[in-house]
Design an enzyme around this catalytic site. Structure first.
Site, PDB file in Angstrom:
ATOM      1  N   CYS A  39      13.961 -23.449   0.681  1.00 29.06           N
ATOM      2  CA  CYS A  39      14.867 -24.479   1.204  1.00 29.06           C
ATOM      3  C   CYS A  39      14.326 -24.950   2.549  1.00 29.06           C
ATOM      4  O   CYS A  39      14.971 -24.828   3.578  1.00 29.06           O
ATOM      5  CB  CYS A  39      16.284 -23.909   1.348  1.00 29.06           C
ATOM      6  SG  CYS A  39      17.513 -25.194   1.642  1.00 29.06           S
ATOM      7  N   CYS A  76      24.807 -25.458  -5.608  1.00 26.65           N
ATOM      8  CA  CYS A  76      24.516 -26.053  -4.297  1.00 26.65           C
ATOM      9  C   CYS A  76      25.149 -27.440  -4.196  1.00 26.65           C
ATOM     10  O   CYS A  76      24.781 -28.362  -4.928  1.00 26.65           O
ATOM     11  CB  CYS A  76      23.004 -26.136  -4.091  1.00 26.65           C
ATOM     12  SG  CYS A  76      22.558 -26.958  -2.555  1.00 26.65           S
ATOM     13  N   GLU A  81      11.314 -11.340  16.465  1.00 23.45           N
ATOM     14  CA  GLU A  81      12.374 -12.345  16.430  1.00 23.45           C
ATOM     15  C   GLU A  81      12.225 -13.338  17.582  1.00 23.45           C
ATOM     16  O   GLU A  81      12.419 -14.531  17.403  1.00 23.45           O
ATOM     17  CB  GLU A  81      13.749 -11.673  16.498  1.00 23.45           C
ATOM     18  CG  GLU A  81      14.193 -11.078  15.182  1.00 23.45           C
ATOM     19  CD  GLU A  81      14.345 -12.130  14.088  1.00 23.45           C
ATOM     20  OE1 GLU A  81      14.922 -13.200  14.364  1.00 23.45           O
ATOM     21  OE2 GLU A  81      13.876 -11.905  12.970  1.00 23.45           O
ATOM     22  N   CYS A 101      15.100 -22.392  -6.610  1.00 30.22           N
ATOM     23  CA  CYS A 101      16.106 -21.778  -5.728  1.00 30.22           C
ATOM     24  C   CYS A 101      17.176 -21.031  -6.524  1.00 30.22           C
ATOM     25  O   CYS A 101      17.721 -21.567  -7.499  1.00 30.22           O
ATOM     26  CB  CYS A 101      16.752 -22.862  -4.878  1.00 30.22           C
ATOM     27  SG  CYS A 101      18.009 -22.201  -3.766  1.00 30.22           S
ATOM     28  N   CYS A 147      14.149 -27.150  -4.974  1.00 29.38           N
ATOM     29  CA  CYS A 147      15.420 -26.683  -5.531  1.00 29.38           C
ATOM     30  C   CYS A 147      15.239 -26.053  -6.918  1.00 29.38           C
ATOM     31  O   CYS A 147      16.017 -25.163  -7.292  1.00 29.38           O
ATOM     32  CB  CYS A 147      16.415 -27.826  -5.589  1.00 29.38           C
ATOM     33  SG  CYS A 147      16.729 -28.531  -3.954  1.00 29.38           S
TER      34      CYS A 147
HETATM   35  S1  SF4 Z   1      19.358 -25.790  -4.219  1.00 31.26           S
HETATM   36 FE1  SF4 Z   1      20.355 -26.111  -2.252  1.00 31.26          FE
HETATM   37  S2  SF4 Z   1      20.003 -24.203  -1.120  1.00 31.26           S
HETATM   38 FE2  SF4 Z   1      18.571 -24.240  -2.833  1.00 31.26          FE
HETATM   39  S3  SF4 Z   1      16.659 -25.174  -2.034  1.00 31.26           S
HETATM   40 FE3  SF4 Z   1      17.904 -26.809  -2.918  1.00 31.26          FE
HETATM   41  S4  SF4 Z   1      19.063 -27.583  -1.171  1.00 31.26           S
HETATM   42 FE4  SF4 Z   1      18.334 -25.570  -0.588  1.00 31.26          FE
END
Ligand code: SF4
Length: 352
Positions: free
Chosen positions: A198, A213, A43, A207, A204
């Protein structure tokens, strides 16, 4: 609920954990075994550095310092030498201090209470949460750079996270979405999502949070998190001497405070290098023509322009002591050198 309304916290966690099962990183070196000591070292290394860069440093560091006791017992020079190249050397000095404190005050074990871990040198609230959740599955939230980015975009939180009010809002959100029973997997998942999906150019379509989002629904999630207000970094200039003699190059130990504290570096000359050498070394130097080009190095708060000047010691009376050594780049094991100094030293040698 519209597409731009964030999901309830449980749905957020479920989506992220499902994604983690299939796409998360499960084979990082510090995950096997994920002891508090190994997680802590990783970390701290990861605070300013990417996973792919950290892995070889982590493995070398763990081979030399396999546990808290060996790190606590080591010389600081040895610790710094194994950190050299990662930058931000305060981290290595704090690791060393922290290991000594763990041995002297905590029987070589990490405490169980979050506040006790966060009170150790070089460990803030997020790193403490990461150590305890990733190693012991303790139910603590984290807020590293990756988690900040995901949450700021998903919840469309305006402002720069360096501002207290913005950080406080992000902490509240992180605590709300972190599931108490699976903090280990969830925190690793959020770090992985921030690093691989992200990220700077969010993907996205891949995601698991895309349907809710808010940043994406607004059209451009990359406006979150807000940038640090711009300010011009000051430029500092220095002359560094690459002095050849005694079969090597003269290095001096940096003072215990300031940049590169405690590392070995090239001597810095104020004023004329030949006068400096006479006054500081009690010996003349002959300037050589093959000096490397000017080098610029960026620190967080300023830029440093290094003008290297190569010279040869005229008489070999300057000896090594605690704070000076003659380093042979071709045969000696490298001491802890800052990256730009390492680069200057390993450039072309002068022809005889
Ligand atoms: S949908 Fe939102 S959380 Fe997901 S990668 Fe895109 S910006 Fe990031």
């Amino acid at each position: 609920m519209s597409a731009a309304d964030p999901a309830p916290a449980e749905d957020f966690a479920t989506a992220v954990l499902d994604w983690f099962e299939r796409h998360g990183r499960h084979d990082l070196p510090w995950q096997h075994p994920a002891t508090p000591y190994r997680v802590w070292i990783s970390e701290v290394m990861l605070q300013q550095t990417q996973v792919s860069t950290v892995i070889p440093y982590f493995e070398r560091f763990l081979a030399r310092f396999p546990d808290v006791e060996s790190l606590a017992a080591a010389d600081r020079d040895d610790v710094l030498a194994h950190w050299a190249g990662l930058g931000y050397y305060a981290r290595a000095r704090n690791l060393h201090r922290c290991a000594r404190m763990l041995v002297s005050q905590h029987n070589g074990e990490f405490p169980h209470a979050l506040d006790d871990v966060a009170a150790l040198p070089g460990i803030g609230r997020s790193t403490a949460g990461a150590i305890l959740s990733l190693s012991r599955n303790a139910p603590h939230a984290i807020l590293d750079g990756n988690v900040k980015r995901v949450l700021a975009r998903y919840y469309a939180v305006p402002g720069w996270p360096g501002q207290t009010a913005v950080a406080r809002r992000l902490w509240t959100l992180s605590e709300a979405v972190t599931p108490r029973r699976r903090a280990r997997d969830f925190n690793q998942a959020m770090m992985d999502l921030g690093a691989t999906v992200c990220n700077r150019q969010p993907q996205c379509q891949r995601c698991p949070l895309r349907s809710d989002c808010r940043g994406l629904a607004e059209g451009d999630p990359t406006v979150y998190p807000g940038r640090r207000p711009r300010r011009q970094k000051p430029l500092r200039q220095t002359t560094m001497l690459i002095i050849h003699g005694h079969g090597g190059i003269l290095l001096e130990r940096r003072p215990d405070t300031g940049i590169w504290a405690g590392l070995w570096s090239l001597p810095e000359a104020t004023g004329d290098p030949e006068t400096w050498a006479r006054e500081q070394l009690g010996a003349g130097i002959q300037l050589l023509e093959e000096s490397p080009a000017t080098l610029r190095h960026e620190f967080t708060h300023f830029s440093l322009e290094i003008q290297p000047v190569r010279g040869r010691l005229m008489d070999e009376t300057v000896v090594a002591d605690n704070d000076r050594l003659w380093y042979d780049p071709l045969s000696d094991e490298a001491p802890g050198l800052p990256a730009p100094v390492h680069r200057l030293i390993h450039q072309k040698e002068p022809s005889e």
